[in-house]
Enzyme design. Structure first.
Site, PDB file in Angstrom:
ATOM      1  N   ILE A 280      46.033  48.472  29.957  1.00  0.00           N
ATOM      2  CA  ILE A 280      44.574  48.405  30.081  1.00  0.00           C
ATOM      3  C   ILE A 280      44.023  49.755  30.541  1.00  0.00           C
ATOM      4  CG2 ILE A 280      42.627  47.286  31.247  1.00  0.00           C
ATOM      5  CD1 ILE A 280      44.388  44.765  31.486  1.00  0.00           C
TER       6      ILE A 280
ATOM      7  N   ASP B 137      35.756  41.134  39.058  1.00  0.00           N
ATOM      8  CA  ASP B 137      36.063  40.011  38.163  1.00  0.00           C
ATOM      9  C   ASP B 137      37.105  39.074  38.778  1.00  0.00           C
ATOM     10  OD1 ASP B 137      35.913  38.695  35.556  1.00  0.00           O
ATOM     11  OD2 ASP B 137      37.905  39.512  35.143  1.00  0.00           O
TER      12      ASP B 137
ATOM     13  N   GLU C  81      39.824  32.214  44.256  1.00  0.00           N
ATOM     14  CA  GLU C  81      38.960  31.874  43.114  1.00  0.00           C
ATOM     15  C   GLU C  81      38.827  30.362  43.017  1.00  0.00           C
ATOM     16  OE1 GLU C  81      40.518  33.885  39.633  1.00  0.00           O
ATOM     17  OE2 GLU C  81      40.419  35.837  40.626  1.00  0.00           O
TER      18      GLU C  81
ATOM     19  N   HIS D 286      36.413  35.917  36.599  1.00  0.00           N
ATOM     20  CA  HIS D 286      37.753  36.185  36.043  1.00  0.00           C
ATOM     21  C   HIS D 286      37.763  35.994  34.519  1.00  0.00           C
ATOM     22  CE1 HIS D 286      42.325  36.183  37.056  1.00  0.00           C
ATOM     23  NE2 HIS D 286      42.098  36.775  35.888  1.00  0.00           N
TER      24      HIS D 286
END
Ligand SMILES: NC(=O)c1ccc[n+]([C@@H]2O[C@H](COP(=O)([O-])OP(=O)(O)OC[C@H]3O[C@@H](n4cnc5c(N)ncnc54)[C@H](O)[C@@H]3O)[C@@H](O)[C@H]2O)c1
Ligand SMILES: O=C(O)CC[C@@H](O)C(=O)O
Length: 409
Positions: free
Chosen positions: A162, A264, A269, A292
């Site tokens: 990435i 993100d 979460e 996310h």
């Protein structure tokens, strides 16, 4: 179509977290019809109950497949992580159980890189705040703190798939790229690697994180690192929530030291879309908060569905473990007209000689043998004449150190 020792219709695939239907398509085309799909993640007893009779489990980032959950999965052969990160799975516990884990290391790379670049541009222009103000009836027409991306310096922490993809995209906009990685990496374009994290933090207008969740990356960005960022810098995290301490980041935003942030991934979460998202970053207009979804595009999800389902089918049908993240990798040819025995065992002295002794005692010819081991595990694949496996299978299961034996026809 290849045959497995257990009838394919009895091999259960449990796919959690709304895995793309492309995965089901691949499984069905390969003859695996016993596929249960669930839209959300499971946890605790519910997870243990569901995976108790599953031979293959597919999940994304929300299902915590820890040692306790794995212990409940008595029939489990392999796990598919339909994403890049595999930190939600106890890979060691899976390995010690003889369970291979596969993922999709590249299918959502581009999606994450595009999102991060878009966020960098929006934050450089102060769009999140201006947008929030306009929704409340405000009108922030001003060039103050609004900048072009061209000529700005982007710092990338973690120059893997990435990070390096982002580097290429950023340079195409005329940005300068610096990166920090624990491994020496080939810089793409004009990007430059810097020797340590703090050097990078102090030189960049935008810093974006792209490291995996590892013991060494856990909380690697804390108060000290945030203080080392340039005043007026932008901070982006689309890697893992465990990499950044959120409180000091929130403080730096509230005090106005940073221009903005995009986050993100979070230390904690929500388990489902119905649960409330809680974070000290809530309510800060110059922080882009996303649930996310760095890799959540239709393209990425469809590709991930195909890629991981194909890996599971290949392991089930043929025994190949190529690209497994926790298993010795064995690339296998097809085996027409032969039985194929897959034997997973503890890598301790004497196992291979005991296995070979079984064939020798039974006077069975070994047509081909493939072996790979790591410090804890041995994986040997033995091809014999068609029909020959039946007479040795029980003896192979009885070899001390044996963890799992399967036969393919
Ligand atoms: N937000 C999302 O939806 C989303 C989507 C995909 C991936 N991710 C996360 O992004 C991470 C990176 O993905 P990738 O495909 O680029 O992985 P990758 O393995 O290709 O690259 C990770 C890079 O980080 C480097 N690294 C490791 N430890 C480091 C450290 N302490 N300091 C600096 N560099 C370090 C590695 O050497 C490697 O070059 C994944 O592990 C995953 O957690 C998030
Ligand atoms: O799809 C997901 O839930 C996780 C996406 C991302 O974090 C990944 O690791 O690929």
């Amino acid at each position: 179509m290849s045959k497995t020792s257990l009838d394919k219709s009895k091999i259960k695939f449990l796919l959690l977290e709304g895995i793309h239907p492309s995965a089901v398509e691949v499984l069905k085309n390969a003859g695996y019809t016993n596929v249960e799909t669930l839209p959300g993640a499971l946890q605790g007893d519910e997870l243990k109950e569901k995976i108790a009779d599953a031979h293959f489990v597919g999940l994304r980032s929300r299902t915590q497949l820890n040692a306790e959950a794995l212990a409940a999965a008595q029939k489990l052969v392999a796990v598919g992580a339909f994403c890049i990160g595999t930190n939600q799975i106890d890979l060691e516990a899976a390995r010690h159980k003889g369970v291979a884990v596969f993922n999709a290391p590249y299918s959502n790379t581009r999606s994450v890189a595009e999102l991060v670049l878009a966020e960098a541009i929006l934050l450089l222009r102060g769009i999140p705040e201006k947008n929030a103000a306009a929704h409340r009836g405000g009108w922030m027409k001003s060039a103050t703190n609004s900048y072009e991306a061209r000529g700005k310096t982007l710092g990338i922490v973690g120059y893997g798939s990435i990070g390096s993809q982002l580097s290429v995209l950023a340079e195409s906009l005329g940005m300068n790229v610096l990166f920090y990685d624990v491994v020496a990496k080939l810089p793409l374009g004009n990007a430059q690697q810097v020797g340590n994290l703090h050097d990078l933090l102090g030189q960049c207008d935008i810093v974006s994180l792209h490291v995996p969740d590892l013991p060494s990356t856990r909380w690697m960005i804390g108060a000290k690192e945030i203080a080392a960022l340039k005043p007026g810098a932008i901070f982006i995290n689309a890697s893992r929530g465990t990499v950044v301490e959120i409180e000091p980041l929130a403080q730096a935003i509230k005090s106005g030291r940073l221009l903005g942030a995009a986050v993100d991934v979070f230390p904690s979460e929500p388990k489902s879309n119905k649960d409330e998202f809680q974070s000290p970053l809530r309510g800060l207009d110059n922080v882009l908060l996303t649930p996310h979804i760095g890799g959540s595009t239709m393209e990425a999800q469809a590709n991930i569905g195909l890629e991981v389902a194909e890996k599971l089918v290949k392991y089930s049908d043929n025994g190949s473990t190529i690209t497994s993240v926790n298993f010795p990798e064995v690339a296998l040819p097809e085996h027409p007209g032969r039985d194929r025995i897959l034997h997973v065992h503890k890598n301790v002295p004497g196992v291979m000689s005991a296995i070979n002794q079984v064939f020798s005692d039974a006077k069975i010819n070994v047509a081909a043998q493939y072996l790979q081991t790591d410090d804890a595990l041995g994986y040997v694949v033995i091809d014999t004449d068609a029909g020959a496996s039946a007479s040795v299978i029980d003896k192979l299961r009885a070899v001390p150190g044996t963890m799992r034996v399967r036969v393919l026809f």
